[in-house]
Design a protein around this motif. Structure first.
Motif, short mmCIF file in Angstrom:
data_model
loop_
_atom_site.label_atom_id
_atom_site.label_comp_id
_atom_site.label_asym_id
_atom_site.label_seq_id
_atom_site.Cartn_x
_atom_site.Cartn_y
_atom_site.Cartn_z
N PRO A 14 33.71 44.71 30.09
CA PRO A 14 34.70 44.31 29.08
C PRO A 14 34.51 45.08 27.78
O PRO A 14 33.38 45.28 27.33
CB PRO A 14 34.42 42.81 28.90
N ASP A 15 35.60 45.52 27.16
CA ASP A 15 35.50 46.35 25.96
C ASP A 15 34.97 45.59 24.75
O ASP A 15 34.46 46.17 23.82
CB ASP A 15 36.81 47.05 25.64
N THR A 16 35.06 44.26 24.74
CA THR A 16 34.53 43.49 23.62
C THR A 16 33.02 43.64 23.52
O THR A 16 32.44 43.52 22.45
CB THR A 16 34.89 41.99 23.73
N GLU A 17 32.36 43.93 24.63
CA GLU A 17 30.91 44.09 24.62
C GLU A 17 30.49 45.37 23.92
O GLU A 17 29.53 45.37 23.16
CB GLU A 17 30.38 44.06 26.04
N ILE A 40 37.80 46.17 30.92
CA ILE A 40 38.75 45.06 30.76
C ILE A 40 38.85 44.71 29.28
O ILE A 40 37.83 44.50 28.63
CB ILE A 40 38.31 43.85 31.59
N SER A 41 40.07 44.65 28.76
CA SER A 41 40.30 44.32 27.36
C SER A 41 40.48 42.82 27.17
O SER A 41 41.04 42.15 28.03
CB SER A 41 41.56 45.03 26.84
N GLY A 42 40.03 42.33 26.03
CA GLY A 42 40.22 40.93 25.67
C GLY A 42 39.08 40.06 26.17
O GLY A 42 38.16 40.52 26.82
N GLY A 43 39.14 38.80 25.83
CA GLY A 43 38.12 37.86 26.27
C GLY A 43 36.91 37.87 25.35
O GLY A 43 36.82 38.64 24.40
N ARG A 55 40.31 38.54 40.29
CA ARG A 55 41.54 39.10 40.84
C ARG A 55 42.18 39.94 39.76
O ARG A 55 42.38 39.49 38.64
CB ARG A 55 42.50 37.99 41.27
N ILE A 56 42.48 41.18 40.10
CA ILE A 56 43.19 42.09 39.20
C ILE A 56 44.46 42.48 39.93
O ILE A 56 44.40 43.14 40.97
CB ILE A 56 42.35 43.33 38.86
N GLY A 57 45.60 42.06 39.39
CA GLY A 57 46.86 42.26 40.10
C GLY A 57 46.78 41.53 41.42
O GLY A 57 46.55 40.33 41.46
N ASN A 58 46.95 42.25 42.54
CA ASN A 58 46.86 41.67 43.89
C ASN A 58 45.55 42.02 44.58
O ASN A 58 45.43 41.90 45.79
CB ASN A 58 48.03 42.17 44.75
N THR A 59 44.56 42.49 43.82
CA THR A 59 43.31 42.96 44.41
C THR A 59 42.18 42.01 44.02
O THR A 59 42.04 41.63 42.87
CB THR A 59 43.01 44.38 43.92
N TYR A 60 41.35 41.66 45.01
CA TYR A 60 40.27 40.70 44.82
C TYR A 60 38.92 41.38 44.88
O TYR A 60 38.71 42.30 45.65
CB TYR A 60 40.34 39.62 45.90
N LYS A 125 46.24 49.05 38.25
CA LYS A 125 47.02 49.77 37.25
C LYS A 125 46.64 49.27 35.86
O LYS A 125 46.33 48.09 35.69
CB LYS A 125 48.51 49.55 37.48
N VAL A 126 46.68 50.15 34.89
CA VAL A 126 46.47 49.74 33.51
C VAL A 126 47.51 48.67 33.18
O VAL A 126 48.69 48.82 33.50
CB VAL A 126 46.61 50.95 32.54
N GLY A 127 47.05 47.58 32.61
CA GLY A 127 47.96 46.50 32.24
C GLY A 127 47.99 45.37 33.27
O GLY A 127 48.59 44.32 32.99
N ASP A 128 47.37 45.55 34.45
CA ASP A 128 47.31 44.45 35.42
C ASP A 128 46.60 43.27 34.80
O ASP A 128 45.62 43.44 34.06
CB ASP A 128 46.54 44.87 36.68
N GLU A 129 47.07 42.06 35.12
CA GLU A 129 46.41 40.86 34.63
C GLU A 129 45.11 40.64 35.37
O GLU A 129 45.00 40.92 36.55
CB GLU A 129 47.33 39.65 34.80
N VAL A 130 44.13 40.12 34.63
CA VAL A 130 42.79 39.86 35.18
C VAL A 130 42.60 38.36 35.24
O VAL A 130 42.81 37.65 34.25
CB VAL A 130 41.71 40.51 34.29
N HIS A 131 42.20 37.87 36.42
CA HIS A 131 42.01 36.43 36.63
C HIS A 131 40.60 36.19 37.15
O HIS A 131 40.36 36.30 38.36
CB HIS A 131 43.05 35.88 37.62
N PRO A 132 39.65 35.84 36.27
CA PRO A 132 38.30 35.54 36.73
C PRO A 132 38.24 34.21 37.47
O PRO A 132 39.04 33.30 37.19
CB PRO A 132 37.47 35.46 35.45
#
Length: 135
Positions: A14-17, A40-43, A55-60, A125-132
């Motif tokens: 994550p870029d916040t780190e 990963i940006s944010g968080g 999960r990032i987009g449709n990828t686990y 893809k850049v901009g895909d939503e990230v779901h931890p």
């Protein structure tokens, strides 16, 4: 991905780190110095320590835990030179040491899951939503 050391795995950072690390260990630390496959940006910083899966987009992906860091972060890929310095490893060691290892970012393994959720379009893809922790 990792060649010999971790075949089939990705590093997630994550870029916040790196922003937090840059405040603690000058000069500014570029995330590419840690050779991540994903940034990963944010968080919140270090939130990935608690991620079991992702999960990032449709990828686990499954988390394989923290990524152990060493002096390789002082190797500059563009020049092929090693910079002789204790930073940023010394700063990381001051607050990210776990059982003798300096952890920063996580290791991920692609998880194709069951056939029901298998998607042949699993490009990230850049901009895909990230779901931890999305089982």
């Amino acid at each position: 991905m990792f060649g010999k050391s971790y075949p089939g795995m990705s590093k997630c950072l994550p870029d916040t780190e790196t922003q937090k690390l840059s405040c603690a260990a000058p000069p500014n630390v570029n995330p590419m110095r840690f050779r991540p496959n994903l940034v990963i940006s944010g968080g919140e910083p270090y939130a990935e320590d608690g991620w079991r899966n992702l999960r990032i987009g449709n990828t686990y992906f499954s988390s394989l835990g923290g990524c152990n860091r060493c002096q390789m972060i002082n190797f500059y890929q563009q020049t092929g030179q090693v910079k002789k310095t204790n930073e940023p490893l010394a700063t990381l060691a001051s607050y990210r040491r776990v059982k003798g290892k300096i952890l920063f970012g996580i290791l991920l393994r692609y998880d194709p899951g069951n056939k029901a959720r298998l998607d042949t379009n699993s490009w990230l893809k850049v901009g895909d939503e990230v779901h931890p922790n999305s089982d």
